[in-house]
Design a protein around this motif. Structure first.
Motif, PDB file in Angstrom:
ATOM      1  N   ALA A 297       7.313   0.045  29.945  1.00  0.00           N
ATOM      2  CA  ALA A 297       8.617   0.549  30.369  1.00  0.00           C
ATOM      3  C   ALA A 297       9.652  -0.532  30.056  1.00  0.00           C
ATOM      4  CB  ALA A 297       8.590   0.906  31.841  1.00  0.00           C
ATOM      5  N   SER A 298       9.998  -0.650  28.778  1.00  0.00           N
ATOM      6  CA  SER A 298      10.818  -1.775  28.330  1.00  0.00           C
ATOM      7  C   SER A 298      12.248  -1.738  28.859  1.00  0.00           C
ATOM      8  CB  SER A 298      10.829  -1.852  26.809  1.00  0.00           C
ATOM      9  OG  SER A 298      11.340  -0.660  26.271  1.00  0.00           O
ATOM     10  N   ALA A 299      12.690  -0.636  29.391  1.00  0.00           N
ATOM     11  CA  ALA A 299      14.026  -0.587  29.989  1.00  0.00           C
ATOM     12  C   ALA A 299      14.027  -1.174  31.398  1.00  0.00           C
ATOM     13  CB  ALA A 299      14.533   0.844  30.034  1.00  0.00           C
ATOM     14  N   TYR A 300      12.849  -1.330  31.976  1.00  0.00           N
ATOM     15  CA  TYR A 300      12.737  -1.803  33.352  1.00  0.00           C
ATOM     16  C   TYR A 300      12.110  -3.184  33.463  1.00  0.00           C
ATOM     17  CZ  TYR A 300      13.752   3.051  34.341  1.00  0.00           C
ATOM     18  OH  TYR A 300      14.347   4.280  34.394  1.00  0.00           O
ATOM     19  N   ALA A 301      11.446  -3.644  32.412  1.00  0.00           N
ATOM     20  CA  ALA A 301      10.801  -4.956  32.395  1.00  0.00           C
ATOM     21  C   ALA A 301      10.771  -5.431  30.944  1.00  0.00           C
ATOM     22  CB  ALA A 301       9.391  -4.855  32.964  1.00  0.00           C
ATOM     23  N   PRO A 302      10.573  -6.734  30.710  1.00  0.00           N
ATOM     24  CA  PRO A 302      10.509  -7.221  29.326  1.00  0.00           C
ATOM     25  C   PRO A 302       9.396  -6.520  28.529  1.00  0.00           C
ATOM     26  CG  PRO A 302      10.708  -9.047  30.847  1.00  0.00           C
ATOM     27  CD  PRO A 302      10.491  -7.817  31.677  1.00  0.00           C
ATOM     28  N   GLU A 303       9.693  -6.249  27.241  1.00  0.00           N
ATOM     29  CA  GLU A 303       8.741  -5.530  26.382  1.00  0.00           C
ATOM     30  C   GLU A 303       7.408  -6.259  26.285  1.00  0.00           C
ATOM     31  OE1 GLU A 303      10.152  -4.916  22.441  1.00  0.00           O
ATOM     32  OE2 GLU A 303      11.545  -3.358  23.042  1.00  0.00           O
ATOM     33  N   ASN A 304       6.333  -5.467  26.168  1.00  0.00           N
ATOM     34  CA  ASN A 304       4.983  -5.964  25.924  1.00  0.00           C
ATOM     35  C   ASN A 304       4.508  -6.968  26.961  1.00  0.00           C
ATOM     36  OD1 ASN A 304       4.591  -4.422  23.576  1.00  0.00           O
ATOM     37  ND2 ASN A 304       5.676  -5.934  22.368  1.00  0.00           N
ATOM     38  N   THR A 305       4.909  -6.776  28.204  1.00  0.00           N
ATOM     39  CA  THR A 305       4.420  -7.629  29.285  1.00  0.00           C
ATOM     40  C   THR A 305       3.601  -6.787  30.235  1.00  0.00           C
ATOM     41  OG1 THR A 305       6.391  -7.242  30.637  1.00  0.00           O
ATOM     42  CG2 THR A 305       6.447  -9.145  29.138  1.00  0.00           C
ATOM     43  N   ILE A 306       2.800  -7.459  31.030  1.00  0.00           N
ATOM     44  CA  ILE A 306       1.984  -6.751  32.023  1.00  0.00           C
ATOM     45  C   ILE A 306       2.881  -5.989  32.990  1.00  0.00           C
ATOM     46  CG2 ILE A 306       0.327  -7.061  33.908  1.00  0.00           C
ATOM     47  CD1 ILE A 306      -0.887  -7.456  31.159  1.00  0.00           C
ATOM     48  N   ALA A 307       4.016  -6.575  33.347  1.00  0.00           N
ATOM     49  CA  ALA A 307       4.948  -5.901  34.258  1.00  0.00           C
ATOM     50  C   ALA A 307       5.465  -4.605  33.644  1.00  0.00           C
ATOM     51  CB  ALA A 307       6.105  -6.833  34.593  1.00  0.00           C
ATOM     52  N   ALA A 308       5.740  -4.611  32.343  1.00  0.00           N
ATOM     53  CA  ALA A 308       6.232  -3.404  31.677  1.00  0.00           C
ATOM     54  C   ALA A 308       5.154  -2.329  31.637  1.00  0.00           C
ATOM     55  CB  ALA A 308       6.698  -3.740  30.269  1.00  0.00           C
ATOM     56  N   PHE A 309       3.899  -2.723  31.368  1.00  0.00           N
ATOM     57  CA  PHE A 309       2.821  -1.739  31.335  1.00  0.00           C
ATOM     58  C   PHE A 309       2.494  -1.215  32.730  1.00  0.00           C
ATOM     59  CE2 PHE A 309       2.078  -3.907  27.274  1.00  0.00           C
ATOM     60  CZ  PHE A 309       2.130  -2.789  26.455  1.00  0.00           C
ATOM     61  N   ASP A 310       2.545  -2.070  33.736  1.00  0.00           N
ATOM     62  CA  ASP A 310       2.333  -1.601  35.114  1.00  0.00           C
ATOM     63  C   ASP A 310       3.418  -0.609  35.525  1.00  0.00           C
ATOM     64  OD1 ASP A 310       0.034  -3.101  35.411  1.00  0.00           O
ATOM     65  OD2 ASP A 310       1.050  -4.767  36.448  1.00  0.00           O
ATOM     66  N   LYS A 311       4.658  -0.886  35.154  1.00  0.00           N
ATOM     67  CA  LYS A 311       5.763   0.028  35.471  1.00  0.00           C
ATOM     68  C   LYS A 311       5.597   1.348  34.721  1.00  0.00           C
ATOM     69  CE  LYS A 311       9.681   1.020  37.376  1.00  0.00           C
ATOM     70  NZ  LYS A 311       9.806   1.217  38.815  1.00  0.00           N
ATOM     71  N   ALA A 312       5.110   1.301  33.475  1.00  0.00           N
ATOM     72  CA  ALA A 312       4.872   2.532  32.702  1.00  0.00           C
ATOM     73  C   ALA A 312       3.805   3.391  33.369  1.00  0.00           C
ATOM     74  CB  ALA A 312       4.471   2.185  31.281  1.00  0.00           C
ATOM     75  N   VAL A 313       2.748   2.784  33.856  1.00  0.00           N
ATOM     76  CA  VAL A 313       1.703   3.536  34.562  1.00  0.00           C
ATOM     77  C   VAL A 313       2.261   4.106  35.868  1.00  0.00           C
ATOM     78  CG1 VAL A 313      -0.507   3.294  35.762  1.00  0.00           C
ATOM     79  CG2 VAL A 313      -0.194   2.271  33.504  1.00  0.00           C
ATOM     80  N   GLU A 314       3.065   3.352  36.539  1.00  0.00           N
ATOM     81  CA  GLU A 314       3.709   3.821  37.768  1.00  0.00           C
ATOM     82  C   GLU A 314       4.617   5.021  37.497  1.00  0.00           C
ATOM     83  OE1 GLU A 314       7.206   2.024  40.518  1.00  0.00           O
ATOM     84  OE2 GLU A 314       5.509   0.680  40.112  1.00  0.00           O
ATOM     85  N   MET A 315       5.218   5.045  36.295  1.00  0.00           N
ATOM     86  CA  MET A 315       6.113   6.138  35.906  1.00  0.00           C
ATOM     87  C   MET A 315       5.347   7.288  35.234  1.00  0.00           C
ATOM     88  SD  MET A 315       9.266   3.839  34.505  1.00  0.00           S
ATOM     89  CE  MET A 315      10.411   5.175  34.274  1.00  0.00           C
ATOM     90  N   LYS A 316       4.023   7.324  35.370  1.00  0.00           N
ATOM     91  CA  LYS A 316       3.146   8.403  34.909  1.00  0.00           C
ATOM     92  C   LYS A 316       2.953   8.457  33.399  1.00  0.00           C
ATOM     93  CE  LYS A 316       2.856  10.285  39.060  1.00  0.00           C
ATOM     94  NZ  LYS A 316       2.286   9.406  40.002  1.00  0.00           N
ATOM     95  N   ALA A 317       3.017   7.313  32.719  1.00  0.00           N
ATOM     96  CA  ALA A 317       2.692   7.282  31.294  1.00  0.00           C
ATOM     97  C   ALA A 317       1.178   7.375  31.151  1.00  0.00           C
ATOM     98  CB  ALA A 317       3.228   6.019  30.641  1.00  0.00           C
ATOM     99  N   ASP A 318       0.716   8.016  30.081  1.00  0.00           N
ATOM    100  CA  ASP A 318      -0.718   8.141  29.851  1.00  0.00           C
ATOM    101  C   ASP A 318      -1.257   6.882  29.191  1.00  0.00           C
ATOM    102  OD1 ASP A 318      -0.715  10.739  30.874  1.00  0.00           O
ATOM    103  OD2 ASP A 318      -0.112  11.534  28.929  1.00  0.00           O
TER     104      ASP A 318
END
Length: 64
Positions: free
Chosen positions: A43-64
């Motif tokens: 979720a690169s709009a909510y956290a820095p790109e390609n970071t664990i925080a961005a991927f955790d936020k993407a999963v939280e936002m229901k990304a597959d």
């Protein structure tokens, strides 16, 4: 106007708006297709790109 162009356009419109195409389209309404929601950089709009925080936020936002 060229007669071949006019005949081709008439044939295309006939096939496009024919009731036969609508009959075939009605048969496939029962099939459900799943669309994958992929966050390939997180979720690169909510956290820095390609970071664990961005991927955790993407999963939280229901990304597959």
């Amino acid at each position: 106007m060229n007669k071949k162009l006019l005949a081709g356009a008439g044939l295309a419109f006939t096939l496009l708006f024919s009731p036969l195409s609508q009959a075939f389209a009605a048969e496939t309404t029962g099939d459900l297709r799943k669309v994958d929601n992929v966050a390939h950089r997180g979720a690169s709009a909510y956290a820095p790109e390609n970071t664990i925080a961005a991927f955790d936020k993407a999963v939280e936002m229901k990304a597959d």
